[in-house]
Scaffold this motif. Structure first.
Motif, PDB file in Angstrom:
ATOM      1  N   THR B  95      20.623  23.627  47.575  1.00 32.02           N
ATOM      2  CA  THR B  95      22.170  24.379  47.437  1.00 32.02           C
ATOM      3  C   THR B  95      21.937  25.323  46.152  1.00 32.02           C
ATOM      4  O   THR B  95      21.382  25.098  45.294  1.00 32.02           O
ATOM      5  N   ILE B  96      22.309  26.590  46.681  1.00 28.36           N
ATOM      6  CA  ILE B  96      22.265  27.590  45.679  1.00 28.36           C
ATOM      7  C   ILE B  96      23.521  27.830  44.878  1.00 28.36           C
ATOM      8  O   ILE B  96      24.424  28.047  45.749  1.00 28.36           O
ATOM      9  N   ILE B  97      23.575  27.867  43.885  1.00 26.69           N
ATOM     10  CA  ILE B  97      24.720  28.191  43.031  1.00 26.69           C
ATOM     11  C   ILE B  97      24.603  29.649  42.459  1.00 26.69           C
ATOM     12  O   ILE B  97      23.842  29.811  41.543  1.00 26.69           O
ATOM     13  N   SER B  98      25.514  30.676  42.741  1.00 24.55           N
ATOM     14  CA  SER B  98      25.501  32.256  42.227  1.00 24.55           C
ATOM     15  C   SER B  98      26.658  32.043  41.084  1.00 24.55           C
ATOM     16  O   SER B  98      27.934  31.920  41.524  1.00 24.55           O
ATOM     17  N   ILE B  99      26.490  32.422  39.888  1.00 25.10           N
ATOM     18  CA  ILE B  99      27.045  32.465  38.902  1.00 25.10           C
ATOM     19  C   ILE B  99      27.623  33.691  38.687  1.00 25.10           C
ATOM     20  O   ILE B  99      26.815  35.027  38.774  1.00 25.10           O
ATOM     21  N   GLY B 100      29.089  34.086  38.727  1.00 30.12           N
ATOM     22  CA  GLY B 100      29.763  35.275  38.436  1.00 30.12           C
ATOM     23  C   GLY B 100      30.091  35.450  37.042  1.00 30.12           C
ATOM     24  O   GLY B 100      29.862  36.438  36.406  1.00 30.12           O
ATOM     25  N   ASP B 101      30.453  34.404  36.233  1.00 30.06           N
ATOM     26  CA  ASP B 101      30.671  34.293  34.868  1.00 30.06           C
ATOM     27  C   ASP B 101      29.807  33.247  33.859  1.00 30.06           C
ATOM     28  O   ASP B 101      29.826  32.247  34.216  1.00 30.06           O
ATOM     29  N   GLU B 102      29.170  33.817  33.104  1.00 32.58           N
ATOM     30  CA  GLU B 102      28.194  32.992  32.280  1.00 32.58           C
ATOM     31  C   GLU B 102      28.859  32.107  31.162  1.00 32.58           C
ATOM     32  O   GLU B 102      28.286  31.406  30.956  1.00 32.58           O
ATOM     33  N   THR B 103      30.203  32.366  30.958  1.00 35.72           N
ATOM     34  CA  THR B 103      30.880  31.601  29.852  1.00 35.72           C
ATOM     35  C   THR B 103      30.795  30.045  30.137  1.00 35.72           C
ATOM     36  O   THR B 103      30.251  29.604  28.912  1.00 35.72           O
ATOM     37  N   ALA B 106      26.269  26.884  30.200  1.00 37.78           N
ATOM     38  CA  ALA B 106      26.011  25.720  29.462  1.00 37.78           C
ATOM     39  C   ALA B 106      26.376  24.653  29.892  1.00 37.78           C
ATOM     40  O   ALA B 106      25.749  23.411  30.081  1.00 37.78           O
ATOM     41  N   ALA B 107      27.705  24.429  30.054  1.00 43.31           N
ATOM     42  CA  ALA B 107      28.514  23.334  30.053  1.00 43.31           C
ATOM     43  C   ALA B 107      28.194  23.030  31.795  1.00 43.31           C
ATOM     44  O   ALA B 107      28.130  21.639  31.981  1.00 43.31           O
ATOM     45  N   LEU B 108      28.091  23.801  32.524  1.00 43.05           N
ATOM     46  CA  LEU B 108      27.745  23.606  33.828  1.00 43.05           C
ATOM     47  C   LEU B 108      26.338  22.597  34.207  1.00 43.05           C
ATOM     48  O   LEU B 108      26.254  21.713  34.675  1.00 43.05           O
ATOM     49  N   LEU B 109      25.488  23.368  33.375  1.00 42.04           N
ATOM     50  CA  LEU B 109      23.892  22.792  33.358  1.00 42.04           C
ATOM     51  C   LEU B 109      23.895  21.337  33.034  1.00 42.04           C
ATOM     52  O   LEU B 109      23.248  20.643  33.401  1.00 42.04           O
ATOM     53  N   ARG B 126      19.032  34.180  35.486  1.00 44.86           N
ATOM     54  CA  ARG B 126      20.161  34.011  34.628  1.00 44.86           C
ATOM     55  C   ARG B 126      21.393  33.629  35.589  1.00 44.86           C
ATOM     56  O   ARG B 126      22.361  32.906  35.347  1.00 44.86           O
ATOM     57  N   PHE B 127      21.584  34.069  36.654  1.00 42.24           N
ATOM     58  CA  PHE B 127      22.816  34.122  37.459  1.00 42.24           C
ATOM     59  C   PHE B 127      22.617  33.209  38.751  1.00 42.24           C
ATOM     60  O   PHE B 127      23.596  33.216  39.575  1.00 42.24           O
ATOM     61  N   THR B 128      21.387  32.360  38.600  1.00 41.07           N
ATOM     62  CA  THR B 128      21.239  31.507  39.877  1.00 41.07           C
ATOM     63  C   THR B 128      20.782  30.372  39.421  1.00 41.07           C
ATOM     64  O   THR B 128      19.886  29.835  38.447  1.00 41.07           O
ATOM     65  N   VAL B 129      21.360  29.197  39.947  1.00 45.96           N
ATOM     66  CA  VAL B 129      21.021  27.804  39.742  1.00 45.96           C
ATOM     67  C   VAL B 129      20.676  27.224  41.143  1.00 45.96           C
ATOM     68  O   VAL B 129      21.526  27.203  42.030  1.00 45.96           O
ATOM     69  N   VAL B 130      19.287  26.551  41.183  1.00 37.80           N
ATOM     70  CA  VAL B 130      19.062  25.966  42.615  1.00 37.80           C
ATOM     71  C   VAL B 130      18.938  24.319  42.673  1.00 37.80           C
ATOM     72  O   VAL B 130      18.240  24.120  41.538  1.00 37.80           O
ATOM     73  N   LEU B 131      19.930  23.857  43.238  1.00 31.08           N
ATOM     74  CA  LEU B 131      19.876  22.177  43.194  1.00 31.08           C
ATOM     75  C   LEU B 131      19.093  21.657  44.350  1.00 31.08           C
ATOM     76  O   LEU B 131      19.345  22.062  45.737  1.00 31.08           O
ATOM     77  N   THR B 132      17.972  20.945  44.329  1.00 28.20           N
ATOM     78  CA  THR B 132      17.181  20.404  45.237  1.00 28.20           C
ATOM     79  C   THR B 132      17.753  19.097  45.591  1.00 28.20           C
ATOM     80  O   THR B 132      17.452  18.186  45.344  1.00 28.20           O
TER      81      THR B 132
END
Lengths: 312, 227
Positions: B95-103, B106-109, B126-132
């Motif tokens: 699942t790929i999460i594309s971040i629009g606002d970095e604010t 940190a809490a999300l991670l 910076r703007f992508t988080v990949v969940l396996t």
């Protein structure tokens, strides 16, 4: 020769000429601030020589202004060091008094807040008593001030000036026994004091403090001190070269009837006691040297002429 | 208690009470009340709370002594969910999460690490988080609550009232209706008037529960709010 307290403000260029002039005229430099290109000298100068200093300072764009509090050390007593009292109002008061030449120390009480629970510790009392005058910077309610002031003044022997939001008459009404001075309209204010009516209040405070200290000076004049504090400061500075390397803004702080020397008591008190004056008497004969409650400093109380029979 | 409505301070912008709909200082000493109006304005301005608080009624009686502050906030902010600042692409293998606002990144991670384990959370840029993770595990991820602005606002309000209140009043009782730490699941933004209330009562002496509720309810009634 009457020495009057003044502040000289001018450029750093050739300011040493002014220092030499003041010293040649028999005056004393109590404190010297160098701020970037500006020099501020807190000094005591002979009354009749002020026009001469002004004349010599004119080409250097220096100005001489009366500073009634030069040569005094004042405690600004704040009920605590919390955000409620600092930086406004206590620091604003302390800073404004410095502009008039006073050396101010903030005394933040550990438990001075509240109405019923307000308290003054023995150490705080002793530190306040080492000053020429204490300003109690209190809050907004006459009810609270009347209740807590007797506790905060317990054992305090120096003159007290009370400030608070209620007007002067209301403050006088709630203060028992009466304090030496009152300034109303200085309550708990949470912004920097810069409005004209606020600065007027600070001017009023300076006037009140100067008035109270004048009364103290008159008392001293009835039984003069064996040596002038400013002269004693010079003697100590001449004999203890370690003071010249001190990083304190005022390594020797002048008070109305004494000095605070910022050297360790155990190591330096005897050296100061042994300093010989021109007239043959030693400092130990004309002064009491006491360990200060403020850090490990030395507090010097000059004895009156009636006690020593010596006038330096 | 007599009320002090006329301030001795000039009525320029700085002293006008900002954007508060209602600000009332009730005090037995007129001069002290005027000073407290100024203190309230200074503190709310310093902490940037004019945009948060709608109504504030403060009542001080130094003879008791007691300090009571009752107020209503403006529309409380909603909890921040993942879909508010990121988009999700759920695939078979990941699942790929594309971040629009970095604010809130940190809490999300931190939440993702706790939930799926750090080994399943990768951040290639910076703007992508990949969940396996498998697709069923990604269900409802968009509604995941990442931050509670109401919580920090509640903290700010209480802090402001602590600063405003006389310092020696150490015995205190405080309540913020929209503090999300005590949330019942309702969307913060839809709260009714009495769900946006807060109060702060302080004294040097003990505060009996019934006295507090009576005094506070009376102050809310003056503002037209029922507790």
């Amino acid at each position: 020769m009457t020495l009057v307290p003044v502040t000289y403000t001018g450029g750093i260029y050739r300011h040493d000429e002014i220092i030499d002039l003041i010293e040649d005229l028999g005056g004393y430099i109590i404190q010297k601030h160098v701020i970037a290109q500006e020099v501020v000298l807190q000094c005591l100068v002979p009354d009749e020589d002020i026009p001469l200093i002004q004349k010599i300072a004119k080409p250097l764009t220096g100005a001489v202004k009366p500073a009634p509090l030069v040569g005094t050390e004042i405690a600004v007593v704040s009920p605590s060091l919390e955000y409620h009292h600092l930086p406004h109002t206590s620091c604003d008061v302390a800073e404004y008094l410095r502009r008039s030449g006073a050396k101010t120390n903030m005394v933040g009480l550990s438990r001075g807040f509240g109405k019923r629970i307000a308290n003054l510790s023995i150490e705080e009392r002793d530190i306040i008593n080492e000053h020429d005058l204490a300003i109690y910077v209190l809050g907004n309610f006459a009810e609270c001030i009347g209740h807590k002031l007797p506790v905060l003044r317990r054992g305090v022997t120096v003159p007290v000036v009370v400030t608070g939001a209620p007007d002067r008459e209301a403050l006088m009404e709630v203060t028992e026994p009466p304090a030496e001075g009152y300034v109303g309209g200085i309550g708990r204010i949470m912004h920097r004091w810069r409005r004209p009516e606020e600065l007027e209040k600070l001017d009023e405070l300076v006037g009140e403090v100067a008035h109270v200290l004048d009364r103290r000076r008159e008392e001293i004049a009835d039984d003069p001190l064996s040596v002038s504090p400013a002269r004693l400061m010079e003697m100590i500075m001449d004999h203890l070269p370690s003071l010249h390397g001190s990083t304190h803004p005022t390594p020797v702080t002048v008070q109305i009837a004494g000095l605070r020397v910022k050297l360790p008591y155990d190591e330096s008190a005897d050296a100061i006691r042994g300093i010989e004056c021109d007239e043959g008497a030693s400092v130990g004969e004309i002064c009491d040297l006491i360990p200060s409650r403020m850090r490990n400093y030395i507090w010097i109380r000059i004895k009156p002429y009636s006690e020593t029979g010596i006038m330096v | 208690m007599s009320q002090t409505r006329d301030s001795q301070f000039p009525s320029d912008q700085r002293f006008s009470g900002g954007s508060l709909e209602y600000l009332e200082i009730e005090c037995t000493e007129k001069v002290g009340g005027d000073y407290y109006r100024q203190i309230v304005i200074d503190v709310l301005q310093d902490l940037d709370l004019f945009r948060v608080i709608a109504k504030l009624h403060i009542c001080i009686d130094p003879a008791v002594p007691v300090f009571v502050a009752a107020g209503v906030s403006k529309k409380a902010p909603q909890p921040v969910r993942l879909r508010d600042f990121a988009s999700l692409n759920v695939r078979e293998e990941d699942t790929i999460i594309s971040i629009g606002d970095e604010t809130h990144l940190a809490a999300l991670l931190k939440i993702l690490w706790d939930r799926f384990g750090a080994g399943h959370v990768d951040q290639p840029d910076r703007f992508t988080v990949v969940l396996t993770i498998a697709p069923p595990d990604a269900e409802g991820l968009e509604d995941l609550v990442i931050a509670h602005p109401g919580e920090s606002i509640s903290r700010d309000i209480i802090y402001a009232l602590q600063v405003i209140a006389p310092e020696g009043f150490k015995v205190r009782r405080q309540y913020v209706a929209f503090d999300d730490r005590a949330d019942t699941g309702r969307e913060s933004g839809n709260r009714t008037l009495n769900e946006r209330c807060f109060y702060y009562v302080a004294s040097e002496d003990t505060l009996p529960e019934d006295v507090v509720s009576k005094v506070v309810a009376a102050r809310f009634a003056l503002m037209g709010v029922e507790m």
